[in-house]
Design an enzyme around this catalytic site. Structure first.
Site, PDB file in Angstrom:
ATOM      1  N   ALA A  54       0.885  -1.045   0.056  1.00 46.70           N
ATOM      2  CA  ALA A  54       0.061   0.076   0.067  1.00 46.70           C
ATOM      3  C   ALA A  54       1.116   1.135  -0.058  1.00 46.70           C
ATOM      4  O   ALA A  54       1.838   1.421   0.875  1.00 46.70           O
ATOM      5  CB  ALA A  54      -0.840  -0.208   1.284  1.00 46.70           C
ATOM      6  N   GLN A  83      -6.360  -6.499  -5.884  1.00 50.98           N
ATOM      7  CA  GLN A  83      -6.643  -6.763  -4.731  1.00 50.98           C
ATOM      8  C   GLN A  83      -7.909  -5.956  -3.985  1.00 50.98           C
ATOM      9  O   GLN A  83      -7.802  -4.814  -3.553  1.00 50.98           O
ATOM     10  CB  GLN A  83      -5.435  -6.701  -3.830  1.00 50.98           C
ATOM     11  N   CYS A 132      -3.958  -8.561   5.848  1.00 47.33           N
ATOM     12  CA  CYS A 132      -3.565  -7.029   6.377  1.00 47.33           C
ATOM     13  C   CYS A 132      -3.644  -7.172   8.035  1.00 47.33           C
ATOM     14  O   CYS A 132      -4.663  -7.369   8.403  1.00 47.33           O
ATOM     15  CB  CYS A 132      -4.180  -6.333   5.487  1.00 47.33           C
ATOM     16  N   ASP A 146      10.364 -11.873   2.634  1.00 47.83           N
ATOM     17  CA  ASP A 146      11.767 -11.728   2.675  1.00 47.83           C
ATOM     18  C   ASP A 146      12.462 -12.343   1.639  1.00 47.83           C
ATOM     19  O   ASP A 146      13.667 -12.713   1.791  1.00 47.83           O
ATOM     20  CB  ASP A 146      12.346 -12.544   3.926  1.00 47.83           C
TER      21      ASP A 146
HETATM   22  C1  LIG Z   1       4.003  -0.583   3.878  1.00 50.26           C
HETATM   23  C2  LIG Z   1       3.479  -2.157   3.427  1.00 50.26           C
HETATM   24  C3  LIG Z   1       2.170  -2.181   2.929  1.00 50.26           C
HETATM   25  C4  LIG Z   1       1.537  -3.406   2.487  1.00 50.26           C
HETATM   26  N1  LIG Z   1       0.237  -3.492   1.789  1.00 50.26           N
HETATM   27  C5  LIG Z   1      -0.390  -4.425   1.573  1.00 50.26           C
HETATM   28  C6  LIG Z   1      -1.522  -4.470   0.751  1.00 50.26           C
HETATM   29  O1  LIG Z   1      -2.014  -3.554   0.665  1.00 50.26           O
HETATM   30  N2  LIG Z   1      -1.860  -5.954   0.654  1.00 50.26           N
HETATM   31  C7  LIG Z   1      -1.484  -6.979   0.942  1.00 50.26           C
HETATM   32  O2  LIG Z   1      -1.758  -7.965   0.678  1.00 50.26           O
HETATM   33  N3  LIG Z   1      -0.135  -6.838   1.505  1.00 50.26           N
HETATM   34  C8  LIG Z   1       0.298  -6.051   1.856  1.00 50.26           C
HETATM   35  N4  LIG Z   1       1.592  -5.720   2.626  1.00 50.26           N
HETATM   36  C9  LIG Z   1       2.361  -7.022   2.808  1.00 50.26           C
HETATM   37  C10 LIG Z   1       3.210  -7.409   1.314  1.00 50.26           C
HETATM   38  O3  LIG Z   1       2.319  -7.643   0.346  1.00 50.26           O
HETATM   39  C11 LIG Z   1       4.156  -8.660   1.639  1.00 50.26           C
HETATM   40  O4  LIG Z   1       3.169  -9.755   2.231  1.00 50.26           O
HETATM   41  C12 LIG Z   1       5.152  -8.522   2.860  1.00 50.26           C
HETATM   42  O5  LIG Z   1       5.655  -7.273   2.681  1.00 50.26           O
HETATM   43  C13 LIG Z   1       6.120  -9.607   2.906  1.00 50.26           C
HETATM   44  O6  LIG Z   1       6.675  -9.726   1.615  1.00 50.26           O
HETATM   45  P1  LIG Z   1       8.196  -9.173   1.391  1.00 50.26           P
HETATM   46  O7  LIG Z   1       9.202  -9.450   2.357  1.00 50.26           O
HETATM   47  O8  LIG Z   1       8.538  -9.661   0.008  1.00 50.26           O
HETATM   48  O9  LIG Z   1       7.943  -7.564   1.257  1.00 50.26           O
HETATM   49  C14 LIG Z   1       2.374  -4.697   2.844  1.00 50.26           C
HETATM   50  C15 LIG Z   1       3.486  -4.493   3.254  1.00 50.26           C
HETATM   51  C16 LIG Z   1       4.257  -3.352   3.591  1.00 50.26           C
HETATM   52  C17 LIG Z   1       5.599  -3.510   4.220  1.00 50.26           C
END
Ligand SMILES: Cc1cc2nc3c(=O)[nH]c(=O)nc-3n(C[C@H](O)[C@H](O)[C@H](O)COP(=O)(O)O)c2cc1C
Length: 379
Positions: A23, A76, A106, A238
């Site tokens: 987001a 989404q 979320c 991660d």
């Molecule tokens: C600032 C922020 C906003 C996020 N917004 C969403 C979102 O809108 N919808 C969602 O399903 N996950 C959201 N996530 C989670 C990410 O999609 C993801 O599941 C999470 O960051 C872990 O993956 P990564 O380590 O590759 O970032 C958000 C994560 C962060 C850090």
């Protein structure tokens, strides 16, 4: 499953790599630069409020904005009312979605207090009712072959049928329950598959973990085992280096990998992670000039999609992410920071100031200082 394109129901993606919704970050401009780098199978919008879409509020419409290059695109939705979610899904299909995803992960209060996001992990009947109702609505609005052709993107293929539905979940709400082997995610994923969901993305943390600790690959593996191949599981969490995606597939048996924060610093991570799967090696990183061009491209896309003020706001908050990959090393291997570049961009009053700072950096200036971690990693 290493190097195998991901199949989402009737939709075959070009690769098995997906851009996560983040987001405030994974907007049309950012999705575009990730797509331009290659390797990306599917990108997702940030979470969208179905009420906002149906009312046509400016914020929701802007978040849902897409264009012909931004394909295939997953939209989404979040919420807790099956009927409103279904109407939101119909809106999304009518406005260009290739895939619909339901947010069940979320952890943010604003969302969970209204029983949406990962609160659904505490109310499985409601989670399933939403999936059932949305799936039913998608079945009532099939796309024509012409519409499919328009929203596939050059590399994806479609075998006909309605828009696929996916869900994005966490391991469960409670960490204690997860540690005791009682997490809801394996049973939930199985039940969602029975409702016609064609893939489930699992962020390998509990809601209580928010973004702390490390992703639990064993938890993702348990979900994979529970669905017994009925639908693909997409692992998430991660993935920061190209080799991490292949490692996640090997460790968990997941068939796709979703990358969020890793892409914020490295929009070419999909290209590298895909090449790594195909050849065991990643291509050389873009040159410093190419990285600077990529930042300029992002700024210009942001201007085109919105306006100068918004482009300035976005580059101000993102420069720490981009800067992570601009760090160089001196002859002794000591990192050379880019703090002056970040400061120049953060204090820029106009887009021309941003480009001037990038020009100065390209000419060898604006280097030095320590490297600070961007704060979105811990939000
Ligand atoms: C600032 C922020 C906003 C996020 N917004 C969403 C979102 O809108 N919808 C969602 O399903 N996950 C959201 N996530 C989670 C990410 O999609 C993801 O599941 C999470 O960051 C872990 O993956 P990564 O380590 O590759 O970032 C958000 C994560 C962060 C850090």
């Amino acid at each position: 499953m290493i190097g195998q394109p991901l199949q989402l129901g009737p939709l075959r993606l070009a690769t098995n790599l997906l851009l996560a919704p983040i987001a405030g970050y994974c907007d049309l401009a950012f999705r575009t630069i990730c797509r331009e780098q290659g390797g990306l199978g599917l990108a997702c919008t940030d979470l969208l409020s179905p009420q906002g879409l149906l009312r046509g509020t400016a914020t929701s419409l802007d978040l849902a904005r897409t264009d012909p290059f931004d394909k295939p695109i997953c939209m989404q939705l979040y919420g807790s009312d099956p009927e409103i979610m279904a109407q939101g899904a119909r809106w999304a299909v009518e406005h260009g979605a290739t895939v619909i995803d339901i947010n069940m992960g979320c952890p943010v209060d604003k969302v969970t207090k209204k029983d949406g996001g990962s609160k659904l992990l505490c109310d499985l009947p409601r989670a399933l009712a939403i999936a059932r109702r949305v799936r039913g609505e998608l079945d009532r609005c099939p796309l024509t072959q012409e519409q499919w052709a328009e929203r596939l993107g050059s590399a994806a293929r479609h075998g006909g049928g309605c828009v696929p539905l996916t869900c994005k979940i966490r391991l469960g709400w409670s960490t204690d329950e997860f540690e005791a082997g009682m997490a809801c995610s394996p049973g939930l994923a199985r039940a969602l598959a029975d409702e016609g969901v064609c893939a489930v993305t699992v962020h390998g943390r509990t809601t209580e973990m928010k973004f702390s600790g490390s992703v639990r690959l064993d938890g993702i593996a348990r979900v994979v085992e529970a669905v017994s191949g009925k639908v693909p599981i997409i692992g998430n969490g991660d993935v920061r280096q190209p080799a991490d995606a292949a490692a996640m597939i090997r460790a968990t048996g997941c068939r796709g990998v979703m990358i969020g924060r890793g892409a914020l610093s490295t929009p070419w991570i999909f290209r590298d992670a895909w090449q790594f799967q195909l050849t065991g090696r990643s291509p050389p990183p873009p040159s410093a000039e190419q990285k600077i061009e990529l930042i300029r491209r992002y700024v210009e896309l942001m201007r085109r999609n919105r306006d100068d003020r918004y482009a300035l706001f976005q580059i101000n908050r993102r420069i720490s992410w981009f800067a992570k990959r601009l760090i160089d090393h001196d002859d002794t291997g000591k990192p050379i920071g880019v703090k002056p570049l970040k400061e120049a961009i953060r204090s820029a009053a106009t887009i021309q100031d941003v480009h001037a700072a990038l020009d100065q950096f390209a000419a060898g200036g604006l280097r030095g200082g320590f490297f600070e971690l961007p704060d979105v990693a811990t939000t």
